[in-house]
Design a protein around this motif. Sequence first.
Motif, PDB file in Angstrom:
ATOM      1  N   PRO A  62       0.842  -1.198   0.000  1.00 20.66           N
ATOM      2  CA  PRO A  62       0.000   0.000   0.000  1.00 20.66           C
ATOM      3  C   PRO A  62       0.878   1.250   0.000  1.00 20.66           C
ATOM      4  N   ASP A  63       0.445   2.273  -0.707  1.00 22.31           N
ATOM      5  CA  ASP A  63       1.217   3.522  -0.817  1.00 22.31           C
ATOM      6  C   ASP A  63       1.637   4.012   0.571  1.00 22.31           C
ATOM      7  N   GLN A  64       2.941   4.085   0.785  1.00 24.07           N
ATOM      8  CA  GLN A  64       3.441   4.374   2.129  1.00 24.07           C
ATOM      9  C   GLN A  64       3.112   5.781   2.602  1.00 24.07           C
ATOM     10  N   ASP A  65       3.136   6.737   1.670  1.00 26.16           N
ATOM     11  CA  ASP A  65       2.835   8.113   2.077  1.00 26.16           C
ATOM     12  C   ASP A  65       1.402   8.216   2.579  1.00 26.16           C
ATOM     13  N   ILE A  66       0.502   7.583   1.826  1.00 27.85           N
ATOM     14  CA  ILE A  66      -0.908   7.638   2.212  1.00 27.85           C
ATOM     15  C   ILE A  66      -1.123   6.910   3.540  1.00 27.85           C
ATOM     16  N   GLN A  67      -0.494   5.732   3.663  1.00 29.67           N
ATOM     17  CA  GLN A  67      -0.658   4.963   4.890  1.00 29.67           C
ATOM     18  C   GLN A  67      -0.134   5.732   6.095  1.00 29.67           C
ATOM     19  N   TRP A  68       0.966   6.395   5.880  1.00 32.26           N
ATOM     20  CA  TRP A  68       1.550   7.179   6.968  1.00 32.26           C
ATOM     21  C   TRP A  68       0.614   8.313   7.363  1.00 32.26           C
ATOM     22  N   LYS A  70      -2.589   8.413   6.981  1.00 30.40           N
ATOM     23  CA  LYS A  70      -3.751   7.823   7.656  1.00 30.40           C
ATOM     24  C   LYS A  70      -3.418   7.469   9.102  1.00 30.40           C
ATOM     25  N   LEU A  71      -2.228   6.945   9.278  1.00 31.19           N
ATOM     26  CA  LEU A  71      -1.790   6.556  10.618  1.00 31.19           C
ATOM     27  C   LEU A  71      -1.791   7.773  11.542  1.00 31.19           C
ATOM     28  N   ILE A 115     -11.217  18.474  13.236  1.00 29.70           N
ATOM     29  CA  ILE A 115     -11.092  18.648  11.789  1.00 29.70           C
ATOM     30  C   ILE A 115     -10.436  17.425  11.163  1.00 29.70           C
ATOM     31  N   LEU A 116      -9.437  16.937  11.858  1.00 28.04           N
ATOM     32  CA  LEU A 116      -8.735  15.764  11.330  1.00 28.04           C
ATOM     33  C   LEU A 116      -9.671  14.583  11.185  1.00 28.04           C
ATOM     34  N   LYS A 117     -10.538  14.428  12.188  1.00 20.06           N
ATOM     35  CA  LYS A 117     -11.466  13.304  12.146  1.00 20.06           C
ATOM     36  C   LYS A 117     -12.350  13.401  10.923  1.00 20.06           C
ATOM     37  N   VAL A 118     -12.892  14.584  10.741  1.00 21.74           N
ATOM     38  CA  VAL A 118     -13.762  14.807   9.596  1.00 21.74           C
ATOM     39  C   VAL A 118     -12.969  14.617   8.315  1.00 21.74           C
ATOM     40  N   ALA A 119     -11.755  15.167   8.336  1.00 21.36           N
ATOM     41  CA  ALA A 119     -10.903  15.084   7.149  1.00 21.36           C
ATOM     42  C   ALA A 119     -10.645  13.633   6.782  1.00 21.36           C
ATOM     43  N   ALA A 120     -10.396  12.835   7.803  1.00 21.17           N
ATOM     44  CA  ALA A 120     -10.090  11.427   7.550  1.00 21.17           C
ATOM     45  C   ALA A 120     -11.264  10.761   6.858  1.00 21.17           C
ATOM     46  N   VAL A 121     -12.451  11.093   7.324  1.00 24.96           N
ATOM     47  CA  VAL A 121     -13.654  10.524   6.724  1.00 24.96           C
ATOM     48  C   VAL A 121     -13.765  10.965   5.275  1.00 24.96           C
ATOM     49  N   PHE A 122     -13.499  12.232   5.036  1.00 24.02           N
ATOM     50  CA  PHE A 122     -13.590  12.735   3.663  1.00 24.02           C
ATOM     51  C   PHE A 122     -12.587  12.064   2.744  1.00 24.02           C
ATOM     52  N   VAL A 123     -11.383  11.898   3.251  1.00 22.93           N
ATOM     53  CA  VAL A 123     -10.348  11.295   2.421  1.00 22.93           C
ATOM     54  C   VAL A 123     -10.808   9.920   1.973  1.00 22.93           C
ATOM     55  N   ILE A 124     -11.320   9.189   2.930  1.00 18.30           N
ATOM     56  CA  ILE A 124     -11.685   7.821   2.628  1.00 18.30           C
ATOM     57  C   ILE A 124     -12.893   7.760   1.709  1.00 18.30           C
ATOM     58  N   LEU A 125     -13.890   8.598   1.966  1.00 17.39           N
ATOM     59  CA  LEU A 125     -15.129   8.479   1.210  1.00 17.39           C
ATOM     60  C   LEU A 125     -15.127   9.212  -0.114  1.00 17.39           C
TER      61      LEU A 125
END
Lengths: 363, 181
Positions: A62-68, A70-71, A115-125
């Motif tokens: 999995p793309d490491q930058d994205i995974q990082w 997300k982490l 904001i991060l929480k919301v952002a995380a949801v947006f990124v994924i969806l």
Amino acid sequence: MKLMPQIIDSQFLIKIIKSEANQEEKQLFENWLNESDENKEEFGTLVLLWKKVADSKLPPIPDQDIQWAKLQNQLAKLNSVEPEEAKYPPLKVVVPETELISKKKIGEKKDYGWILKVAAVFVILFSIPLLIYINKNSKSAHRVKQIISSQTESLYSLVAGKGERKTILLSDGSLVYLNVDSKLIYPARFTDSSRVVELIGEAYFSISHDASKPFKVICSNTITVVKGTEFNIKNRNDLVRILLTKGIVETFEKDSNKGITLKKGEMVTFDEKIGFSKPAKANIKHFLAWRKGKFSFSHTPLEDVMEEISRFYNVQVVFRNPAERSKNITGVFDTDSLEHIFSIISLTLDVKIDLNGSKVIVQ
Amino acid sequence: MIKIDNARVLFLLRGIKQKDEAAFKEFFFLMQPSIFYYLFKFVYNKATAEDLTQETFIKFWLNADRLDLTLSGKAYLYKIAHNLAINHSKRKPQTSAYDAEEHHLNKSDKTNMDYVFLLDDYQKAVNSLPERCRAVFVLCRFDGFEYSEIAEIMEISLQTVKNQMSKALAVLRKRLQSHLN
């Protein structure tokens, strides 16, 4: 001298296969092997098994930058939801080092985690992608700074120097992949009404969907407006190229109201003197080769090839014979070995390329 | 297999114990592929392996203060991953044949059909191993651990590791017999 009889078992044989055995053990092994054909067969089968199983194809990592990124989001989330459980503060959102250009107040930390929480949801969806590029040292930088800073937030700039690529997760959850020798100017947080960033160089954008807050990328004399999409923008040598890989974007010449709408897979080129070209289908693989760590050239003059190379490897190229500049190269190259690229080019074009430290001489 | 510099790992672990984010980032980039593949060989599902990889690193970071620097830090990371994999398979009974879609073998690749068949059979063979047996085999074959380290990761005795490994090899040999002759 043998101190203890060594048992020949799978553990021992595996040690032999992995070349971890010492001299004594090797000798012991030789003797055992020569004892019987059965032993030879047993060992042969084990070696084969050992080798063959490793040939198994696995999915790409999995793309490491994205995974990082997300982490980091998840850690930030943990921290804001259950503060008593998180032992450490969340990691910073901004992946690479940043340089603060103008100091103004940054929002409260409490808001940040939310904001991060919301952002995380947006990124994924809702994440959608786009590519843009530009080069010249921006005359427009000043103007843009004004536009962005009217958002009354701190402005940051992320610089990827020659030979480096960077990824950043913006506060709205959008991801930007910065190609070599490029710069992105962005606010610490976006305002309520819009999201504006400026690009100098080349970047691939994966924008979080938010119809109420269009995302604007200012690049040289163009402004690209997105509601949620993926695209690449490249501005090198007074040309701006905008390539859309998903969704729909609209792009404008600055101070003009007439926009050009790009559809999926289309690219448009902006030339300072001529204006916009007509949008046309583009070879996405070719234009996005840099995202896979490759150079892709298609009838590209050696001069331009060398320019890309000098950006990536931070070398200086000198042409001894001007006639070589216009020779064309077509092909895809891995970026892991400069020597290898040069050897192919010199064979294909029948030119001599000398690499001496950070100096490259073509003759 | 991805080659990992153990000295570098130890250096990074020292940083991580002191909550150094830069060290953690480098460690993540270094170890993420191995952990992902280790988990993949358990769950045979890319998305699940991805999630569990994330969980592994989060747990690792949150427990960084408890890091024992004498124990190979790599082994500690695998220990977390291993426990997550075990828990996952307890939560959700293992599907025997994994989804064709998840099966990333390039079906259009007709260059060498025998080779493709072998891969297929191999993956099935490894997948057919009992859980403990598979873990021992994968850790030894793909992650380069020694028997003693595997014992540590799985919290079993050295003798059990040896037994499981022999069992794994015997089963694989039997199942893959036609390919090995």
